[in-house]
Design an enzyme around this catalytic site. Sequence first.
Site, mmCIF file in Angstrom:
data_model
loop_
_atom_site.group_PDB
_atom_site.id
_atom_site.type_symbol
_atom_site.label_atom_id
_atom_site.label_comp_id
_atom_site.label_asym_id
_atom_site.label_seq_id
_atom_site.Cartn_x
_atom_site.Cartn_y
_atom_site.Cartn_z
ATOM 1 N N GLU A 17 40.441 51.157 36.498
ATOM 2 C CA GLU A 17 39.482 51.269 35.402
ATOM 3 C C GLU A 17 38.389 52.301 35.660
ATOM 4 O O GLU A 17 37.479 52.457 34.847
ATOM 5 C CB GLU A 17 38.867 49.898 35.128
ATOM 6 C CG GLU A 17 39.894 48.903 34.603
ATOM 7 C CD GLU A 17 39.360 47.487 34.490
ATOM 8 O OE1 GLU A 17 39.984 46.667 33.814
ATOM 9 O OE2 GLU A 17 38.309 47.204 35.112
ATOM 10 N N ASP A 57 46.112 39.124 34.951
ATOM 11 C CA ASP A 57 46.147 38.702 36.351
ATOM 12 C C ASP A 57 47.209 37.626 36.579
ATOM 13 O O ASP A 57 47.863 37.595 37.620
ATOM 14 C CB ASP A 57 44.797 38.120 36.773
ATOM 15 C CG ASP A 57 43.630 39.034 36.502
ATOM 16 O OD1 ASP A 57 43.772 39.977 35.711
ATOM 17 O OD2 ASP A 57 42.548 38.795 37.062
#
Length: 767
Positions: free
Chosen positions: A487, A358
């Site tokens: 994901e 991130d």
Amino acid sequence: MKKYLIEHEWSIIEEGFDPNNHEVSESVFSIGNGHMGQRANFEETYTGASLQGSYMAGVYYPDKTRVGWWKNGYPEYFAKVLNSTNWIGLKIVIDGEELDLYQTKVSEFVRELNMKEGYLQRTFKAELQDGKQLKVQATRFVSIVDKEVGALKYEITPLNFNGTLTTTSYLDGDIKNEDANYDEKFWDPVNTWIKDNRMSVTLKTKKLDFHFCSTVETQIFSNGTKLELTGTAKEAIKYASLVYDVPLTEGESITIYKYAANVTNRDYDTDQLETVSSTVLDLAVSKGFDQLKQEQAKGWANKWLDSDIVIEGDVAAQQGIRFNIFQLNQTYTGEDERLNIGPKGFTGEKYGGSTYWDTEAYCLPFYLATADQKIARNLLVYRHNHLEKAKENARKLGFEKGALYPMVTMNGEECHNEWEITFEEIHRNGAIAYAIYNYVNYTGDKSYLGEYGIEVLAEISRFWEERVNYVPAKDVYMILGVTGPNEYDNNIDNNWYTNRIASWTLEYTIEVLDYLKKSDSVLYQKWIDKLELKDEEVNQWKDIIKKMYYPIDDERNVFLQQDNFLNKELIPVAELDKKHLPLNQNWSWDRILRSCFIKQADVLQGLYFLNHEFDLDTIKRNFDFYEPMTVHESSLSPCVHSILACQLGYKDKAYEMYLRTARLDLDNYNNDTEDGCHTTSMAGTWMSVVQGFGGMKIKDNRLYLNPFIPGEWQSFSFKVVFRGARLLVQVDQEKVTIINETTTSVDLSVYNNQTQLDGKATVEIAL
């Protein structure tokens, strides 16, 4: 989604107390200063659902991995930022009855996070079981000026009685992480002492030998006059307290002050912690609460000077962006290159508080444009310092060379233990490489390439060289068995984003090698020798670039998220009954994996990163195909969609996605804010405004702006620091105004009209 917070330009406000919202509020109203942080737990006792959280940056514990079935290559631990000594605690007893907001009748409850000046304040009235009524006002902050200092002021006023207040001011180090895998407490006692009105608790971690000392002084005033009281000392293992009895008179206020100094052996010698803590506390006490609070306001004013975004005509949007900027500035200051940015900051324990990709993908742009250049550089140096660990991570998975940066880490070592992520979400390597490009492209600091960058790029490229799979029958290279940013698809072949970011990394590494060869042949040769880099290896990278396979749907002319994606039933999210959302809380994993629904931007992530490589029609086709199937159940998803929607002129979608990312935690969109705020995605909110609505890009050493304004806004403005200049960009419904606040001129392009904006100059352009 449940909206209960009052919209305000500079504050987060909760009116009325509902225990069902309390854990969410504990996250949202958290405070921090980059060195330490504190969830918005109550000072007084609260027996309802609560996550007590006080955290120190960089102090972590290698909690033993808990998995159902061990696989070779699994990390042996999951690193967790530790819940540390609770320094805010006060036990409040009125004539034998304890004040507990879960049990007591509460009225006129207001909780406010003042973001402009950086403090948390709470007021309420309470009626005890025997009818006694009292008013409480509690104010606290952790200092942005004195990073090791926390202070609180707790004022009690009896409204209809005279009586006795028995207050216990305490330090409680006998705590544990809520997310401890085996319900283990991670701290051992070192020392506890109490003297006069001071107490101190020193702890050490059971592993890694982190030491933490918290020292507190308690003062009690009556109507502005300090009471000379001697508290009754009580000690236990990892615990110290002072108990005071104070007479209460109807209508007269009793004020309790607690000053805390929190230090660790990350910054000082272990045997000096108690001395240092006491010295820091001396300074805080000498200043007093009011002076500390005034300094706090000035410190935050300086933060807002460089990073504020002003939106007129839309209070919800204004509150959202300031909340996100506030949390970013609370979480990371850039002063310590050993630190990075955890996905929850100091607001909770989910994800262990560790570093993810991130930072490179979403946070770096914020610090590039709002802070000194060294701050962003430190984020890159952090990764370079972990390069040897990244090499070890690759070896553990069976690779003979190259570096695989971890999905989750505290010290560079992988500590994530879900196989579909640990082993397969290797696109994270590309984010590290892209961050180097992003930094150099933005700052022009090419010295970083020869100092650190090329080493990281070469080792990442070596990983990709070994990770690709050559298919002789098709004469192509494929990357098999991966999980992309989305994901909700695991163990897939040829994820378009992963293949593209891998190939791009090879391209950029070769470009940097060529640059070094031309600009500094001695330095170039030094790296060639150190890396033992041969022409044959670079030629292999070129072959991979040339023959990389990308899944494409020729009929729709879009990049396929992965092989066989079209075998799924393609259904837009709009056709789902809302009872199914969020999917990750209502569907089995099997059902999610078989669906077409996308957790977060995947192909679109690549189109955002490598935007300069694709024309508008290509971006449009892929956006139109994938966005309707995206559920945005990753906090990192809406910002990318908002930015691309701005580029495409999809104003309504851009605004919708902006509000979703800006108010993700304030409105608890994904029903998970009680675990902590989504700190790293907050940088995506800033990106949505500056890169989205502001249209900011950097090309050929020039700052490009292509602003448009949502119809819901009267105007908006932001500041960016670029190549030594600080620009104020103001956009209203008629024009764009750009003010150079420095004496440094800057090359600028607005709506593709190029100009040089001189120091202290202003330019106005019709919208």
